[in-house]
Every structure is written in C-alpha cells, then in structure tokens.
Design an enzyme around this catalytic site. Structure first.
Site, PDB file in Angstrom:
ATOM      1  CE  LYS A 118      -4.465  -1.296   1.915  1.00 31.85           C
ATOM      2  NZ  LYS A 118      -5.456  -1.017   2.957  1.00 31.85           N
ATOM      3  CE  LYS A 201      -6.654  -8.025  -1.915  1.00 31.75           C
ATOM      4  NZ  LYS A 201      -6.623  -7.612  -0.510  1.00 31.75           N
ATOM      5  CE  LYS A 204     -13.499  -3.580   0.535  1.00 30.54           C
ATOM      6  NZ  LYS A 204     -13.576  -3.512   1.990  1.00 30.54           N
TER       7      LYS A 204
HETATM    8  P1  AMP Z   1     -10.954  -5.869   3.183  1.00 31.48           P
HETATM    9  O1  AMP Z   1     -11.843  -5.558   2.031  1.00 31.48           O
HETATM   10  O2  AMP Z   1      -9.524  -5.693   2.857  1.00 31.48           O
HETATM   11  O3  AMP Z   1     -11.371  -5.210   4.451  1.00 31.48           O
HETATM   12  O4  AMP Z   1     -11.129  -7.419   3.430  1.00 31.48           O
HETATM   13  C1  AMP Z   1     -12.169  -7.978   4.198  1.00 31.48           C
HETATM   14  C2  AMP Z   1     -12.128  -9.492   4.154  1.00 31.48           C
HETATM   15  O5  AMP Z   1     -12.318  -9.942   2.817  1.00 31.48           O
HETATM   16  C3  AMP Z   1     -10.774 -10.068   4.610  1.00 31.48           C
HETATM   17  O6  AMP Z   1     -11.006 -11.268   5.313  1.00 31.48           O
HETATM   18  C4  AMP Z   1     -10.063 -10.338   3.312  1.00 31.48           C
HETATM   19  O7  AMP Z   1      -9.108 -11.354   3.426  1.00 31.48           O
HETATM   20  C5  AMP Z   1     -11.221 -10.768   2.417  1.00 31.48           C
HETATM   21  N1  AMP Z   1     -10.913 -10.494   1.018  1.00 31.48           N
HETATM   22  C6  AMP Z   1     -10.724  -9.272   0.442  1.00 31.48           C
HETATM   23  N2  AMP Z   1     -10.448  -9.404  -0.871  1.00 31.48           N
HETATM   24  C7  AMP Z   1     -10.451 -10.748  -1.123  1.00 31.48           C
HETATM   25  C8  AMP Z   1     -10.219 -11.531  -2.300  1.00 31.48           C
HETATM   26  N3  AMP Z   1      -9.945 -10.969  -3.468  1.00 31.48           N
HETATM   27  N4  AMP Z   1     -10.301 -12.886  -2.184  1.00 31.48           N
HETATM   28  C9  AMP Z   1     -10.599 -13.472  -0.999  1.00 31.48           C
HETATM   29  N5  AMP Z   1     -10.825 -12.785   0.138  1.00 31.48           N
HETATM   30  C10 AMP Z   1     -10.751 -11.445   0.085  1.00 31.48           C
END
Ligand code: AMP
Ligand code: TRP
Length: 342
Positions: A118, A201, A204
């Site tokens: 990041k 990956k 968002k």
């Molecule tokens: P975040 O959007 O970074 O707050 O992620 C929230 C949850 O979603 C965490 O447990 C991440 O590991 C999971 N997550 C986010 N992006 C992915 C992805 N592309 N594949 C699988 N899990 C994801």
C-alpha cells in the site's frame, strides 16, 4: 486449538473503504454466515477506524459503512445471533490498540507485505495509522479474546502478528491472558483474483471497475463482466494441475466452485474440455443466481438507514459489554490507576 480457558469465539472485520466485492463475499462474508449458522459465537465488525488509514470522504465513509452492514445482513448475518457493529462505536478497540503499539516492534510492522504494497515507494508520505494498522487489528480480535478469525488469504501475515502480540504481552506481563488466535482460511476462494489479471487480487480499490464484481452490480453488469473476463484460448482441462500456469482460468473455476459450494476438482470434472464460450455463461448464470438476491435485499435495507444505524448501535452495546471488562483488566495488568471506576 486454543486452551479450554478460552472458549471458541469468532471475530472478523471488513473495511468500509469501498463497496464490497465478490472477493469479500466468497473470502469472508459467506464464511462468516456459515460460522454463525454452525452455532458458534460470532462477532463481526465494520472497521471504520482502519478505513481512515487512507483518506476517506466522510459522507462516503458513512454510506459505505451502512452498505457494508446491509451486505452482512443481506448475506445472512442475523444481528440477533451475531454481534454486528462498527468499530469506532466501541472505544475498547483503540484503547487496546495503543497498548499493543507499545508491545509490537517497529521491525515486525516493517515486514508487513500489505503495508509495503500500500505504501509503495511513498512510505514517507503515508499515514502513521497505516503503519500501525495490524496492531489495531490485533486489538479488534483480542479485545474479545476471540480464538478464531475467518479471513481471506491476504490477512494471514496480519494474524501471525496478532499471535506474536498476544504471546509477547503474555510473556512481558507474565500472564496467560490473551489466546493465541487461529486463522481460519478455508474454502475454494480464499483468494479471488482480478477479472482482468489473474495474478492480482480482486480488490475494491482497483481503479478498474471491470476487474471486480461489486455486491451492488445488477444482473446485466455481472454477466457482462464475466463474459469480458480475461481468459486464454484453451478449453478447460480435466484436472486442476493443468491449470497451474493459467491463473485467469483457475480463478474462474475457483469462483464457480465457491459459488456452487463444490470443490474445484468437481467443477473441473464437470467442465472438462469445455470452451470458455460455454463455461462463462454458466458461471454468469450461477453468479447472478447467488448474488442477485443479496443485492436486492441490500438495496431494500438501504432504504431505511435509521434501522441500519439502530442495528449497529445495538451491536456496539453488546460488543462493549464483552470488550470493556477485558480491556479494564488489561489496564490493571499494565499498571494503570483506574480509580474512577472503583
Ligand atoms: P478488506 O476488504 O480488505 O477489508 O477485506 C475484508 C475481508 O475480505 C478479509 O477477510 C479479506 O481477506 C477478504 N478479502 C478481500 N479481498 C479478497 C479476495 N480478493 N479474495 C478473498 N478474500 C478477500
Ligand atoms: N485487515 C482486514 C482486511 O483488510 C480487516 C480487519 C481489521 C480484520 N480488523 C480485523 C479482519 C480483525 C479480521 C479480524 O481485510
């Protein structure tokens, strides 16, 4: 597994830093619902304090926090059986986060790959909060003495750090106070990849909307994004090993498996020899069938934001009754005078 002194309790969080994606749904939300439905004590949090480690427009942050909560409920989280709240309403998180800032070492934080990704070349200019992020994450979990944390694959390193913090705290103060948490990273889609680049990956925060499926996308948009997803010209093989160097194809197979509740092996058996001209429409139909009801319910819930705020407030009160005494004990352990509380 954790010692019997620490009863099984699940905690996990999602940042309201944008709309939720199919990656969040398959890697996190869907599994959060499964844990709740297994009858385990489950605590789920929109981590708004984490979101502001990078700039967030205040109105959008509020909207995204509500939308995230609506997504939890639409996906099957029952705010009566699970505790659902937003982080900033329970001050125990930041209080314990500070104490953990004094436990964690600079070197540990510097090794976090998510921070390095990041911050990029700009590490002098990112917020101090972004650097300390994993220490607040450890506080989120340990303020409840949670024992198990379901997450996607990208959070593994942060959870190892949470274990290190718990161990160092227990050692430094000669107590057996915090559990050493177990990451729960399971299923066919622990790492959902971008639809435009199978080595990245799905996120968002990716500038390309075509790279992801948002939980707010309508059926047409979902189908179009899947049709346009990057693939290669080969048909699907009859075994998973042959997908090794075909990241885009592998990603679509994994997504299919996770949505259908099958293993990737089963999917590859069913579609052995199929061209993407056949597989993509099947995947699009499946994705729409699974996601559309969630999107519609989310939209319905978003009509009544006062009700969402009420649910988050009630969840925060329940969360506080668990976290407050734990953090008060931590103050005692580290030697703070707490005469106001008697
Ligand atoms: P975040 O959007 O970074 O707050 O992620 C929230 C949850 O979603 C965490 O447990 C991440 O590991 C999971 N997550 C986010 N992006 C992915 C992805 N592309 N594949 C699988 N899990 C994801
Ligand atoms: N860091 C997690 C992510 O970006 C979000 C998060 C914050 C979290 N606190 C947490 C996840 C506690 C699990 C437990 O995905």
């Amino acid at each position: 597994m954790s010692a019997p002194a620490f009863p099984t309790r699940i905690f996990s969080g999602i940042q309201p830093s944008g709309g939720l994606t199919l990656g969040n749904y398959l890697g996190a939300l869907k599994r959060f619902v499964e844990k709740q439905d297994e009858g385990i004590e489950t605590i789920y949090c929109m981590v708004d304090m984490h979101a502001i480690t990078v700039w967030q427009d205040p109105e959008k942050l509020r909207q995204q926090t509500r939308e995230g909560a609506a997504a939890f409920i639409a996906a099957g989280i029952d705010p009566k059986r699970s505790i659902l709240f937003n982080q900033s309403q329970v001050t125990a998180h930041v209080e314990l986060g500070w104490i953990f800032n004094c436990i964690a070492r600079m070197g540990w934080m510097s090794r976090m790959t998510q921070f390095k990704d990041k911050a990029g070349k700009n590490s002098e200019n990112v917020s101090l909060g972004l650097f300390a992020y994993p220490s607040l994450m450890a506080a989120d979990i340990l303020a409840y003495k949670a024992t198990h944390v379901p997450v996607g694959d990208d959070q593994k390193q942060h959870l190892e750090l949470c274990r290190d913090i718990a161990i160092k705290f227990n050692n430094d103060y000669k107590v057996d106070f915090f559990p050493v948490v177990e990451p729960v990273i399971e299923g066919a889609a622990t790492r959902v990849m971008s639809l435009r680049d199978g080595t990245k990956k799905m996120s968002k925060s990716d500038p390309s909307d075509q790279s992801r499926i948002n939980l707010t996308d309508d059926a047409d948009t979902i189908a179009k994004k899947i049709r346009k997803a990057k693939t290669d010209p080969e048909p699907l093989p009859d075994n998973l090993a042959d997908l090794k160097d075909r990241p885009e194809a592998k990603n679509l197979v994994n997504i299919y498996a996770a949505l259908a509740g099958h293993t990737a092996e089963q999917v590859i058996k069913d579609y052995a020899g199929a061209q993407f001209g056949t597989f993509k429409p099947a995947l699009a139909d499946l994705a729409v069938a699974k996601l559309e009801p969630i999107t519609l319910e989310m939209n319905r819930l978003m009509q009544d934001t006062a009700e969402i705020d009420r649910i988050l407030g009630e969840g925060a009160e329940r969360a506080d009754t668990i976290a407050r005494p734990i953090v008060d004990q931590v103050y005692d352990i580290v030697g703070m005078i707490r005469s106001r509380r008697g």
